[in-house]
Design an enzyme around this catalytic site. Sequence first.
Site, PDB file in Angstrom:
ATOM      1  N   GLU A  36       0.855  -1.201   0.000  1.00  0.00           N
ATOM      2  CA  GLU A  36       0.000   0.000   0.000  1.00  0.00           C
ATOM      3  C   GLU A  36       0.884   1.242   0.000  1.00  0.00           C
ATOM      4  O   GLU A  36       1.978   1.235   0.572  1.00  0.00           O
ATOM      5  CB  GLU A  36      -0.905  -0.003   1.254  1.00  0.00           C
ATOM      6  CG  GLU A  36      -1.745   1.269   1.379  1.00  0.00           C
ATOM      7  CD  GLU A  36      -2.865   1.191   2.403  1.00  0.00           C
ATOM      8  OE1 GLU A  36      -2.975   0.169   3.095  1.00  0.00           O
ATOM      9  OE2 GLU A  36      -3.628   2.177   2.501  1.00  0.00           O
ATOM     10  N   ASN A  81      -6.696   1.645   2.662  1.00  0.00           N
ATOM     11  CA  ASN A  81      -7.398   2.915   2.816  1.00  0.00           C
ATOM     12  C   ASN A  81      -6.945   3.942   1.785  1.00  0.00           C
ATOM     13  O   ASN A  81      -7.717   4.802   1.372  1.00  0.00           O
ATOM     14  CB  ASN A  81      -7.168   3.461   4.229  1.00  0.00           C
ATOM     15  CG  ASN A  81      -7.769   2.563   5.299  1.00  0.00           C
ATOM     16  OD1 ASN A  81      -8.664   1.776   5.023  1.00  0.00           O
ATOM     17  ND2 ASN A  81      -7.279   2.679   6.527  1.00  0.00           N
ATOM     18  N   GLU A 182     -12.629  -1.751   2.367  1.00  0.00           N
ATOM     19  CA  GLU A 182     -13.249  -1.519   3.692  1.00  0.00           C
ATOM     20  C   GLU A 182     -14.305  -0.419   3.646  1.00  0.00           C
ATOM     21  O   GLU A 182     -14.242   0.547   4.428  1.00  0.00           O
ATOM     22  CB  GLU A 182     -12.166  -1.191   4.734  1.00  0.00           C
ATOM     23  CG  GLU A 182     -11.235  -2.346   4.986  1.00  0.00           C
ATOM     24  CD  GLU A 182     -10.304  -2.166   6.181  1.00  0.00           C
ATOM     25  OE1 GLU A 182     -10.201  -1.046   6.706  1.00  0.00           O
ATOM     26  OE2 GLU A 182      -9.671  -3.170   6.585  1.00  0.00           O
ATOM     27  N   GLU A 301      -6.441  -9.019   3.845  1.00  0.00           N
ATOM     28  CA  GLU A 301      -5.617  -8.368   4.876  1.00  0.00           C
ATOM     29  C   GLU A 301      -5.645  -9.261   6.105  1.00  0.00           C
ATOM     30  O   GLU A 301      -6.713  -9.474   6.686  1.00  0.00           O
ATOM     31  CB  GLU A 301      -6.137  -6.962   5.217  1.00  0.00           C
ATOM     32  CG  GLU A 301      -5.874  -5.949   4.118  1.00  0.00           C
ATOM     33  CD  GLU A 301      -6.195  -4.518   4.496  1.00  0.00           C
ATOM     34  OE1 GLU A 301      -6.059  -4.164   5.689  1.00  0.00           O
ATOM     35  OE2 GLU A 301      -6.595  -3.758   3.601  1.00  0.00           O
TER      36      GLU A 301
HETATM   37  O1  AHR Z   1      -3.117  -2.500   6.341  1.00  0.00           O
HETATM   38  C1  AHR Z   1      -3.338  -1.260   6.955  1.00  0.00           C
HETATM   39  C2  AHR Z   1      -4.774  -0.780   6.798  1.00  0.00           C
HETATM   40  O2  AHR Z   1      -5.617  -1.638   7.492  1.00  0.00           O
HETATM   41  C3  AHR Z   1      -5.333  -0.787   5.404  1.00  0.00           C
HETATM   42  O3  AHR Z   1      -5.033   0.362   4.691  1.00  0.00           O
HETATM   43  C4  AHR Z   1      -6.803  -0.858   5.639  1.00  0.00           C
HETATM   44  O4  AHR Z   1      -7.489  -1.491   4.598  1.00  0.00           O
HETATM   45  C5  AHR Z   1      -6.926  -1.584   6.958  1.00  0.00           C
HETATM   46  O5  AHR Z   1      -7.755  -0.927   7.838  1.00  0.00           O
END
Ligand code: AHR
Length: 511
Positions: A36, A81, A182, A301
Amino acid sequence: MSQQTPTVQQTTASVVVDPAVVVAPVNRRIFGSFVEHLGRCVYDGIYEPGHPTADADGFRGDVVELVKELGTSTIRYPGGNFVSGYRWEDGVGPREDRPVRRDLAWHSLETNQVGVDEFAKWCKLTDSEMMMAVNLGTRGVLEALDLLEYTNHPSGTALSDQRVANGAPEPYGIRMWCLGNEMDGPWQVGAMSADDYGKLAARTASAMKMVDPKLELVVCGSSSSSMPTFGDWERTVLEHSFDSVDYISCHAYYQEREGDLGSFLASSLNMEYFIRTVVAAADHVQHKRHSDKQIMLSFDEWNVWYLDEWNAIEGTIEEWAYAPRLIEDVYSVADAVVFGNLLLTLLKHSDRVGSASLAQLVNVIAPIMTEPGGEAWRQTTFFPFSVTSRLASGVVLAPRIDVGSYATKVHGDAPLVDSVATYDAEAGAAAVFLVNRSQDEAIAVRVDVSALGVTTVAEANGIHDEDVYAKNTIDDRERVGLVANESAVLTDGVLTITLPPVSWTAVGLSA
Ligand code: AHR
């Protein structure tokens, strides 16, 4: 003065591995991970021009080598996110023309020096499959279609020709796509209700499938099993999108709370509950529609994450910084044992978990750490992942386990030992993965593998330490590593092995 040795009480367990009890073929996508645009995962993580090991594109060679050793398959990108505020167009074309933007998710500066074309190059270097997320927080169907055209159309259209002009004549052929991230979380830019998201995901998915029906699309499930809408969110979202999606996502992070190591060591019981609930919701929608299509789970995740610590300091972090040090958890032996147990659980459920992504890969809650201009090293969690990825082949077998249990505050009674096995008849190889959750008892395990035709212990290694909180730190990067388990013996089809307290072990067996 001699140190007093703590009394270690020996107990026993029996495991039977039956080649007839096949869960599913070993699916390499279980060994996926996640990159990310967050903190130092991309910048100063995989990408650091000027680093002594960097190639002409700015990718760190030492990180590439560690990623290969880790044995990851599919890599999810660019968030998380982050994706909910992302404009993918910012990250393509001449680097000097790319805009610097604010990333609202992590309140950092995004320079866009790495975008989809760079990520595609990096995936090639690491032999990884790309898994792309589209922004459904602040964008919609059109932008998702545009990105699909840019990445996957051969040439002769506005956006595919742009990719060609940007130096990538071949399309990337990305198969797996996440429809946002999410979207149930109030922290998500553009968060929405299950109904609103379900409708948007359905429209986006059906448009993408008009382009290519072979795409594999992941609709967002709940961001954790503790969300108040957990279960109902999955049902509602799938009622809207069932016909055009293939997977529903699951996200789960675990941590030790208030010194309750016993509950923490049994975290995989929550992952089991999570999987059972999402499968039930997906199958409910399937049966309501009298459909023979089965929705798979994308556990995209999962990890140990000391999220409470992050939540406590999040508001105090310097804002709009470039590649800040965010969420750089340093993992202990106990964390690695739980982590190994979570991976084992994903394998055990690979009849329904069709893809998984360890979140994340470098620096941010990651198995690989780096210093700018300096070294890259392995966290404790690196080892269960790399060994499992290397040894698991053929089919997954669910062993029968007879063992005592212990009481936990959070998960009720938890079995002291957990295990899964894989068996590759063609290669004449098997692997047995074992976890001892006991904090004070070594457990002598008798594993009946007589039906597999294996005769030799090729290797028996694990994670264990007298100090369950030992870690690999910047000053002591190799404090924790794999420890050989010398007790493993295979005689007449029976493997006997003693598992130390709080340990994860993998045994490779060959014919
Ligand atoms: O992995 C860290 C964060 O955790 C990600 O950006 C999000 O999708 C989750 O809340």
